[in-house]
Scaffold this motif. Structure first.
Motif, PDB file in Angstrom:
ATOM      1  N   THR A 126       0.847  -1.188   0.000  1.00 61.82           N
ATOM      2  CA  THR A 126       0.000   0.000   0.000  1.00 61.82           C
ATOM      3  C   THR A 126       0.885   1.241   0.000  1.00 61.82           C
ATOM      4  O   THR A 126       1.744   1.392   0.864  1.00 61.82           O
ATOM      5  CB  THR A 126      -0.926   0.026   1.227  1.00 61.82           C
ATOM      6  N   ILE A 127       0.677   2.102  -0.985  1.00 58.65           N
ATOM      7  CA  ILE A 127       1.453   3.341  -1.082  1.00 58.65           C
ATOM      8  C   ILE A 127       0.641   4.458  -0.452  1.00 58.65           C
ATOM      9  O   ILE A 127      -0.452   4.776  -0.934  1.00 58.65           O
ATOM     10  CB  ILE A 127       1.761   3.688  -2.542  1.00 58.65           C
ATOM     11  N   PRO A 128       1.132   5.080   0.605  1.00 62.34           N
ATOM     12  CA  PRO A 128       0.368   6.157   1.232  1.00 62.34           C
ATOM     13  C   PRO A 128       0.305   7.384   0.338  1.00 62.34           C
ATOM     14  O   PRO A 128       1.214   7.626  -0.468  1.00 62.34           O
ATOM     15  CB  PRO A 128       1.148   6.454   2.521  1.00 62.34           C
ATOM     16  N   PRO A 129      -0.757   8.171   0.441  1.00 61.96           N
ATOM     17  CA  PRO A 129      -0.837   9.409  -0.338  1.00 61.96           C
ATOM     18  C   PRO A 129       0.243  10.387   0.103  1.00 61.96           C
ATOM     19  O   PRO A 129       0.781  10.290   1.213  1.00 61.96           O
ATOM     20  CB  PRO A 129      -2.239   9.932  -0.028  1.00 61.96           C
ATOM     21  N   LEU A 130       0.549  11.332  -0.761  1.00 69.17           N
ATOM     22  CA  LEU A 130       1.635  12.277  -0.496  1.00 69.17           C
ATOM     23  C   LEU A 130       1.380  13.097   0.768  1.00 69.17           C
ATOM     24  O   LEU A 130       2.319  13.436   1.492  1.00 69.17           O
ATOM     25  CB  LEU A 130       1.822  13.195  -1.706  1.00 69.17           C
ATOM     26  N   ARG A 131       0.112  13.395   1.070  1.00 66.51           N
ATOM     27  CA  ARG A 131      -0.205  14.191   2.261  1.00 66.51           C
ATOM     28  C   ARG A 131       0.146  13.462   3.554  1.00 66.51           C
ATOM     29  O   ARG A 131       0.237  14.072   4.611  1.00 66.51           O
ATOM     30  CB  ARG A 131      -1.692  14.559   2.258  1.00 66.51           C
ATOM     31  N   GLU A 132       0.355  12.137   3.476  1.00 63.49           N
ATOM     32  CA  GLU A 132       0.736  11.361   4.654  1.00 63.49           C
ATOM     33  C   GLU A 132       2.230  11.110   4.718  1.00 63.49           C
ATOM     34  O   GLU A 132       2.701  10.417   5.615  1.00 63.49           O
ATOM     35  CB  GLU A 132      -0.027  10.031   4.669  1.00 63.49           C
ATOM     36  N   ARG A 133       2.970  11.652   3.778  1.00 61.92           N
ATOM     37  CA  ARG A 133       4.437  11.508   3.789  1.00 61.92           C
ATOM     38  C   ARG A 133       5.088  12.810   3.328  1.00 61.92           C
ATOM     39  O   ARG A 133       5.853  12.840   2.373  1.00 61.92           O
ATOM     40  CB  ARG A 133       4.882  10.320   2.942  1.00 61.92           C
ATOM     41  N   ILE A 134       4.752  13.878   4.060  1.00 64.30           N
ATOM     42  CA  ILE A 134       5.232  15.205   3.655  1.00 64.30           C
ATOM     43  C   ILE A 134       6.747  15.318   3.758  1.00 64.30           C
ATOM     44  O   ILE A 134       7.347  16.180   3.129  1.00 64.30           O
ATOM     45  CB  ILE A 134       4.552  16.324   4.473  1.00 64.30           C
ATOM     46  N   GLY A 135       7.369  14.431   4.535  1.00 66.43           N
ATOM     47  CA  GLY A 135       8.828  14.441   4.607  1.00 66.43           C
ATOM     48  C   GLY A 135       9.490  14.108   3.286  1.00 66.43           C
ATOM     49  O   GLY A 135      10.672  14.413   3.079  1.00 66.43           O
ATOM     50  N   ASP A 136       8.730  13.479   2.377  1.00 66.12           N
ATOM     51  CA  ASP A 136       9.268  13.162   1.051  1.00 66.12           C
ATOM     52  C   ASP A 136       9.256  14.366   0.119  1.00 66.12           C
ATOM     53  O   ASP A 136       9.941  14.360  -0.909  1.00 66.12           O
ATOM     54  CB  ASP A 136       8.442  12.046   0.394  1.00 66.12           C
ATOM     55  N   ILE A 137       8.451  15.376   0.440  1.00 71.11           N
ATOM     56  CA  ILE A 137       8.234  16.468  -0.507  1.00 71.11           C
ATOM     57  C   ILE A 137       9.524  17.220  -0.868  1.00 71.11           C
ATOM     58  O   ILE A 137       9.771  17.476  -2.054  1.00 71.11           O
ATOM     59  CB  ILE A 137       7.140  17.421   0.017  1.00 71.11           C
ATOM     60  N   PRO A 138      10.378  17.618   0.102  1.00 70.45           N
ATOM     61  CA  PRO A 138      11.613  18.316  -0.308  1.00 70.45           C
ATOM     62  C   PRO A 138      12.486  17.488  -1.248  1.00 70.45           C
ATOM     63  O   PRO A 138      13.033  18.022  -2.230  1.00 70.45           O
ATOM     64  CB  PRO A 138      12.327  18.580   1.027  1.00 70.45           C
ATOM     65  N   LEU A 139      12.614  16.190  -0.990  1.00 72.63           N
ATOM     66  CA  LEU A 139      13.421  15.324  -1.857  1.00 72.63           C
ATOM     67  C   LEU A 139      12.792  15.203  -3.241  1.00 72.63           C
ATOM     68  O   LEU A 139      13.477  15.294  -4.260  1.00 72.63           O
ATOM     69  CB  LEU A 139      13.568  13.938  -1.227  1.00 72.63           C
ATOM     70  N   LEU A 140      11.479  14.973  -3.272  1.00 76.48           N
ATOM     71  CA  LEU A 140      10.776  14.875  -4.549  1.00 76.48           C
ATOM     72  C   LEU A 140      10.889  16.174  -5.335  1.00 76.48           C
ATOM     73  O   LEU A 140      11.140  16.169  -6.543  1.00 76.48           O
ATOM     74  CB  LEU A 140       9.297  14.547  -4.311  1.00 76.48           C
ATOM     75  N   ALA A 141      10.703  17.290  -4.651  1.00 76.92           N
ATOM     76  CA  ALA A 141      10.723  18.586  -5.326  1.00 76.92           C
ATOM     77  C   ALA A 141      12.095  18.857  -5.952  1.00 76.92           C
ATOM     78  O   ALA A 141      12.190  19.300  -7.103  1.00 76.92           O
ATOM     79  CB  ALA A 141      10.365  19.696  -4.341  1.00 76.92           C
ATOM     80  N   ASP A 142      13.155  18.583  -5.208  1.00 75.69           N
ATOM     81  CA  ASP A 142      14.500  18.814  -5.730  1.00 75.69           C
ATOM     82  C   ASP A 142      14.757  17.948  -6.963  1.00 75.69           C
ATOM     83  O   ASP A 142      15.260  18.424  -7.989  1.00 75.69           O
ATOM     84  CB  ASP A 142      15.528  18.508  -4.639  1.00 75.69           C
ATOM     85  N   HIS A 143      14.386  16.679  -6.871  1.00 74.81           N
ATOM     86  CA  HIS A 143      14.581  15.752  -8.000  1.00 74.81           C
ATOM     87  C   HIS A 143      13.773  16.194  -9.215  1.00 74.81           C
ATOM     88  O   HIS A 143      14.275  16.205 -10.347  1.00 74.81           O
ATOM     89  CB  HIS A 143      14.165  14.344  -7.565  1.00 74.81           C
ATOM     90  N   MET A 144      12.520  16.572  -8.984  1.00 76.48           N
ATOM     91  CA  MET A 144      11.642  16.928 -10.108  1.00 76.48           C
ATOM     92  C   MET A 144      12.026  18.251 -10.751  1.00 76.48           C
ATOM     93  O   MET A 144      11.871  18.431 -11.964  1.00 76.48           O
ATOM     94  CB  MET A 144      10.193  16.946  -9.641  1.00 76.48           C
ATOM     95  N   LEU A 145      12.519  19.191  -9.950  1.00 75.09           N
ATOM     96  CA  LEU A 145      12.999  20.454 -10.528  1.00 75.09           C
ATOM     97  C   LEU A 145      14.196  20.211 -11.445  1.00 75.09           C
ATOM     98  O   LEU A 145      14.278  20.773 -12.534  1.00 75.09           O
ATOM     99  CB  LEU A 145      13.384  21.438  -9.420  1.00 75.09           C
ATOM    100  N   GLN A 146      15.104  19.353 -11.005  1.00 75.32           N
ATOM    101  CA  GLN A 146      16.267  19.043 -11.842  1.00 75.32           C
ATOM    102  C   GLN A 146      15.836  18.356 -13.131  1.00 75.32           C
ATOM    103  O   GLN A 146      16.324  18.683 -14.224  1.00 75.32           O
ATOM    104  CB  GLN A 146      17.234  18.139 -11.075  1.00 75.32           C
ATOM    105  N   ARG A 147      14.912  17.411 -13.002  1.00 72.55           N
ATOM    106  CA  ARG A 147      14.454  16.671 -14.176  1.00 72.55           C
ATOM    107  C   ARG A 147      13.694  17.585 -15.147  1.00 72.55           C
ATOM    108  O   ARG A 147      13.871  17.494 -16.361  1.00 72.55           O
ATOM    109  CB  ARG A 147      13.563  15.503 -13.739  1.00 72.55           C
ATOM    110  N   ALA A 148      12.861  18.471 -14.605  1.00 74.94           N
ATOM    111  CA  ALA A 148      12.109  19.394 -15.455  1.00 74.94           C
ATOM    112  C   ALA A 148      13.038  20.360 -16.170  1.00 74.94           C
ATOM    113  O   ALA A 148      12.853  20.667 -17.364  1.00 74.94           O
ATOM    114  CB  ALA A 148      11.084  20.157 -14.621  1.00 74.94           C
TER     115      ALA A 148
END
Length: 218
Positions: free
Chosen positions: A148-170
């Motif tokens: 079961t993959i929790p929704p993003l709102r339940e793992r806000i600690g992932d957001i800075p890592l995801l954001a950095d990765h996605m900005l670089q990729r974009a």
């Protein structure tokens, strides 16, 4: 192992990404990974897509065609949105999981499959079983291993890592200079509920890279 896996989570949480990682870390990683969006095809076409068909089996079948199970070989077939399939199709899929055999549409010959099945859904399958909209025996067959993959709102600690990765990729994809998030922008990302989950934040940051002036997203 080659065990069947059921991945559950809201739309946009990354279920296919998890399925691909399971395949990539398996003994059969060199074999094909074959994704199928079950919700995108009507039941009649879904059966032909997965099991193949023989020439003349229906209008437009001008030749024999191998299905996704045959193409997967000993690899992985990923059935996305399995909860959106018909009861008739579920019966045929159950047979594949039980006997490892299937029949192409219009054929009298059975074929065997060694592909591992990974299924995913955003639906509440327990409710669907109780409402007789999903086969109970198939439910247990699919749920050998459940993730079961929790929704993003339940793992806000992932957001800075995801954001950095996605900005670089974009930035790379759009051929734009690299950008970084201001503390205020990161705070907005962390506070947002993200009903569209990872897919939504990815689109948001792609747009931010497009419209940002300078090297900082404010």
């Amino acid at each position: 192992t080659h065990a069947t896996v059921l991945i559950r989570g809201e739309s946009g949480t990354g279920k296919e990404l998890v399925a691909r990682e399971i395949h990539a870390h398996s003994t059969w990683a060199a074999e094909p990974f074959v994704p199928v969006n079950c919700a995108a095809l009507p039941a009649t076409l879904l059966e032909s897509e997965l099991f193949g068909h023989v020439r003349g089996s229906f209008t437009g079948a001008i030749g024999n065609r191998r299905g996704r199970f045959a193409l997967a070989g000993k690899g992985t077939i990923f059935l996305d949105e399995i909860g959106d399939t018909s009861l008739e199709f579920q019966t045929k899929l159950l047979r594949v999981l039980q006997d490892r055999t299937f029949q192409p549409v219009g054929s009298e010959e059975e074929e065997r499959t060694e592909a591992r099945v990974i299924a995913a859904t955003h639906q509440n399958l327990e409710d669907m079983v109780s409402e007789r909209r999903f086969r109970e025996d198939l439910y247990y067959r699919l749920r050998v291993v459940e993730i079961t993959i929790p929704p993003l709102r339940e793992r806000i600690g992932d957001i800075p890592l995801l954001a950095d990765h996605m900005l670089q990729r974009a930035s790379t994809a759009l051929a734009r200079p690299p950008v970084v998030l201001s503390p205020e922008a990161l705070g907005c990302l962390v506070e947002h509920r993200w009903p569209g989950n990872v897919r939504e934040i990815e689109n948001c940051l792609m747009r931010a890279v497009v419209v940002a002036s300078g090297g900082v997203v404010r």
